[in-house]
Design a protein around this motif. Structure first.
Motif, short mmCIF file in Angstrom:
data_model
loop_
_atom_site.label_atom_id
_atom_site.label_comp_id
_atom_site.label_asym_id
_atom_site.label_seq_id
_atom_site.Cartn_x
_atom_site.Cartn_y
_atom_site.Cartn_z
N ASN A 51 -129.79 -28.50 25.69
CA ASN A 51 -130.49 -28.86 26.93
C ASN A 51 -131.76 -28.04 27.17
O ASN A 51 -132.25 -27.99 28.28
CB ASN A 51 -129.53 -28.74 28.13
N GLY A 154 -112.57 -21.94 32.51
CA GLY A 154 -112.74 -23.38 32.66
C GLY A 154 -114.18 -23.78 32.94
O GLY A 154 -114.45 -24.90 33.37
N GLY A 155 -115.12 -22.86 32.67
CA GLY A 155 -116.54 -23.15 32.90
C GLY A 155 -117.21 -23.67 31.64
O GLY A 155 -116.55 -23.95 30.62
N ASP A 156 -118.52 -23.81 31.70
CA ASP A 156 -119.28 -24.31 30.55
C ASP A 156 -119.11 -23.42 29.33
O ASP A 156 -119.02 -23.91 28.19
CB ASP A 156 -120.77 -24.39 30.90
N THR A 157 -119.07 -22.11 29.56
CA THR A 157 -118.94 -21.20 28.41
C THR A 157 -117.60 -21.41 27.73
O THR A 157 -117.54 -21.61 26.50
CB THR A 157 -119.08 -19.72 28.86
N ARG A 177 -107.08 -21.47 35.05
CA ARG A 177 -106.22 -20.97 36.13
C ARG A 177 -106.02 -21.97 37.27
O ARG A 177 -105.08 -21.84 38.03
CB ARG A 177 -106.75 -19.65 36.67
N ARG A 178 -106.93 -22.95 37.41
CA ARG A 178 -106.76 -23.96 38.46
C ARG A 178 -106.41 -25.30 37.81
O ARG A 178 -106.12 -25.36 36.62
CB ARG A 178 -108.06 -24.10 39.26
N ARG A 182 -114.57 -26.21 35.74
CA ARG A 182 -115.84 -25.99 36.42
C ARG A 182 -117.02 -26.49 35.57
O ARG A 182 -118.13 -26.63 36.04
CB ARG A 182 -115.99 -24.47 36.61
N ILE A 240 -114.85 -15.99 31.02
CA ILE A 240 -114.59 -16.17 32.46
C ILE A 240 -115.80 -15.79 33.32
O ILE A 240 -115.65 -15.39 34.47
CB ILE A 240 -113.35 -15.37 32.89
N GLY A 241 -116.98 -15.94 32.77
CA GLY A 241 -118.18 -15.68 33.56
C GLY A 241 -118.85 -14.36 33.19
O GLY A 241 -118.49 -13.74 32.19
N TYR A 286 -127.96 -20.79 38.84
CA TYR A 286 -128.26 -21.77 37.78
C TYR A 286 -127.91 -21.24 36.39
O TYR A 286 -127.31 -21.96 35.59
CB TYR A 286 -129.74 -22.18 37.84
N GLN A 288 -129.28 -20.91 33.49
CA GLN A 288 -129.58 -21.71 32.30
C GLN A 288 -130.73 -21.03 31.55
O GLN A 288 -131.56 -20.34 32.15
CB GLN A 288 -130.02 -23.12 32.71
P1 NAP Z 1 -118.41 -19.81 35.35
O1 NAP Z 1 -119.10 -21.10 35.51
O2 NAP Z 1 -118.46 -18.80 36.44
O3 NAP Z 1 -116.88 -20.13 35.03
C1 NAP Z 1 -115.94 -19.11 34.88
C2 NAP Z 1 -114.59 -19.74 34.62
O4 NAP Z 1 -113.66 -18.69 34.38
C3 NAP Z 1 -114.07 -20.57 35.79
O5 NAP Z 1 -113.32 -21.63 35.30
C4 NAP Z 1 -113.17 -19.55 36.50
O6 NAP Z 1 -112.13 -20.15 37.22
C5 NAP Z 1 -112.60 -18.78 35.33
N1 NAP Z 1 -112.18 -17.44 35.69
C6 NAP Z 1 -112.89 -16.50 36.36
N2 NAP Z 1 -112.20 -15.36 36.47
C7 NAP Z 1 -111.00 -15.60 35.86
C8 NAP Z 1 -109.86 -14.81 35.65
N3 NAP Z 1 -109.77 -13.53 36.07
N4 NAP Z 1 -108.81 -15.36 34.99
C9 NAP Z 1 -108.87 -16.63 34.55
N5 NAP Z 1 -109.94 -17.44 34.71
C10 NAP Z 1 -110.99 -16.91 35.36
O7 NAP Z 1 -118.91 -19.01 34.04
P2 NAP Z 1 -119.53 -19.57 32.67
O8 NAP Z 1 -118.70 -20.65 32.11
O9 NAP Z 1 -119.76 -18.36 31.82
O10 NAP Z 1 -120.91 -20.18 33.08
C11 NAP Z 1 -121.87 -19.36 33.75
C12 NAP Z 1 -123.13 -20.18 33.99
O11 NAP Z 1 -123.76 -20.43 32.74
C13 NAP Z 1 -122.87 -21.53 34.64
O12 NAP Z 1 -123.91 -21.79 35.54
C14 NAP Z 1 -122.90 -22.48 33.48
O13 NAP Z 1 -123.29 -23.79 33.86
C15 NAP Z 1 -123.94 -21.83 32.58
N6 NAP Z 1 -123.71 -22.21 31.18
C16 NAP Z 1 -124.31 -23.35 30.75
C17 NAP Z 1 -124.11 -23.77 29.45
C18 NAP Z 1 -124.82 -25.02 29.01
O14 NAP Z 1 -125.52 -25.63 29.79
N7 NAP Z 1 -124.64 -25.45 27.79
C19 NAP Z 1 -123.31 -23.06 28.57
C20 NAP Z 1 -122.70 -21.91 29.04
C21 NAP Z 1 -122.89 -21.50 30.35
P3 NAP Z 1 -112.37 -20.83 38.66
O15 NAP Z 1 -113.07 -22.12 38.38
O16 NAP Z 1 -111.00 -20.95 39.19
O17 NAP Z 1 -113.22 -19.84 39.43
#
Ligand code: NAP
Length: 313
Positions: A51, A154-157, A177-178, A182, A240-241, A286, A288
């Motif tokens: 993207n 459950g996020g994009d990563t 966990r849910r 996300r 997990i973020g 965001y 990104q």
């Molecule tokens: P995120 O969107 O914050 O998602 C974190 C995930 O981990 C959520 O599902 C969360 O659950 C879960 N989580 C958090 N703490 C936890 C715990 N202690 N135990 C179990 N599960 C836990 O993080 P991310 O996936 O790293 O993404 C970060 C940002 O980067 C986002 O804006 C994403 O769109 C972006 N990103 C984009 C791309 C792409 O466009 N290709 C790729 C990677 C990342 P809950 O949902 O219950 O909070």
């Protein structure tokens, strides 16, 4: 110990930092980019970016960062493989200390230190880090060829990591966990079509199991009824973020409750005049590559204009 004067120091080398370097060098600011210990930033761990505009076939995170870096170097930005370990923003020129005890006196600073992977905080996670526990499927997935692994989150990563691993591993458990993901819809749709990915809904990691050879399994607890289940996996990928890399700025730059740098309005200005912020370190929304790059451009433009209006006496 060397002391050096610079017009614009850029701390961090992700899409925000390198894009700021392109703009700042074209503006004649002769920026120096301090790459930190992870040149290119977190995105270099991403297997494929689909993207980022301008790459119709997609590109690896590493390839993307090499391209942006080369572009900055074309305009004579200096890229230095060094980390900034201490800053003093109390007076201008600002003082930056490097890990090698060099001192940089900077007329202006662009902070783009990004974010780092968040960990679960389990004792067993610490114990097996590098022995089956990882935050980077692209880096470590290879070791689990034809094996069973778990990805947590459950996020994009997490979903992207699970997809990457599904092409290498026998089976991938995605521990969520849910009861919802996300991640963005396009990623979710791709994930649902993979036969060797199983989503374990409403499950939280309780303990990473293992022995002297490394990880052997993962103990989960249901978010619904507290029932515990063990799954046999040899690798656990935590996704997990992130947490922003702002430790060295605490007490100097205004941070929000999650540690992100607060910027003013639609600008890259921080609470310190002459210090600007770009990329994930100031973006909890965001996150990104393209938005980080955009904010890097804004920071360099703000910096150039500010330097013109505020020459060092
Ligand atoms: P995120 O969107 O914050 O998602 C974190 C995930 O981990 C959520 O599902 C969360 O659950 C879960 N989580 C958090 N703490 C936890 C715990 N202690 N135990 C179990 N599960 C836990 O993080 P991310 O996936 O790293 O993404 C970060 C940002 O980067 C986002 O804006 C994403 O769109 C972006 N990103 C984009 C791309 C792409 O466009 N290709 C790729 C990677 C990342 P809950 O949902 O219950 O909070």
């Amino acid at each position: 110990m060397n002391t050096e004067k610079v017009r614009c120091a850029i701390i961090g080398s992700g899409p925000g930092g390198y894009t700021a370097a392109i703009y700042a060098s074209r503006a004649g600011l002769k920026p120096i980019v301090f790459t930190g210990s992870a040149p290119g930033g977190q995105i270099t761990m991403t297997d494929k970016i689909d993207n980022f505009p301008g790459y119709p076939e997609g590109i690896s995170g590493f390839g993307l960062m090499e391209d942006i870096k080369k572009q900055a170097e074309r305009f004579n930005a200096e890229i230095r493989s060094e980390s900034i370990v201490k800053v003093d923003f109390s007076k201008r020129p600002f003082t930056l200390c490097t890990e090698n005890d060099n001192v940089i006196l900077a007329e202006s600073v662009i902070v783009s230190t990004g974010a780092s992977a968040r960990w679960l905080g389990l004792e067993s996670e610490n114990k097996f880090r590098g022995m089956g526990v990882s935050t980077c499927a692209t880096c470590d997935g290879f070791f689990y060829r034809k094996k069973d692994v778990a990805v947590i989150g459950g996020g994009d990563t997490a979903c992207s990591e699970a997809l990457y691993l599904s092409s290498l591993c026998n089976k991938v458990y995605l521990v969520v966990r849910r009861d919802v993901l996300r991640a963005s819809k396009v990623v979710q749709d791709t994930l649902m079509k993979k036969e060797n990915i199983e989503i374990l809904w409403q499950q939280k990691p309780l303990e990473i199991l293992g022995d002297e050879s490394g990880v052997t399994g993962l103990r989960l607890v249901s978010s619904v009824d507290e029932k515990q289940t063990d799954i046999n996996v040899l690798g656990v990928f935590v996704a997990i973020g992130n947490i922003p890399n702002t430790e060295i700025f605490k007490g100097q730059l205004d941070l929000d409750e999650s540690g992100y740098i607060i910027t003013k309005g639609n600008t890259s200005y921080t609470n310190i005049a002459g210090v600007f912020a770009a990329g994930d370190v100031q973006d909890s929304r965001y996150k990104q590559a393209i938005t980080a790059a955009g904010s890097g451009a804004k920071a360099a433009i703000d910096c150039e204009r500010w330097l013109m209006e505020n020459p060092l006496q």
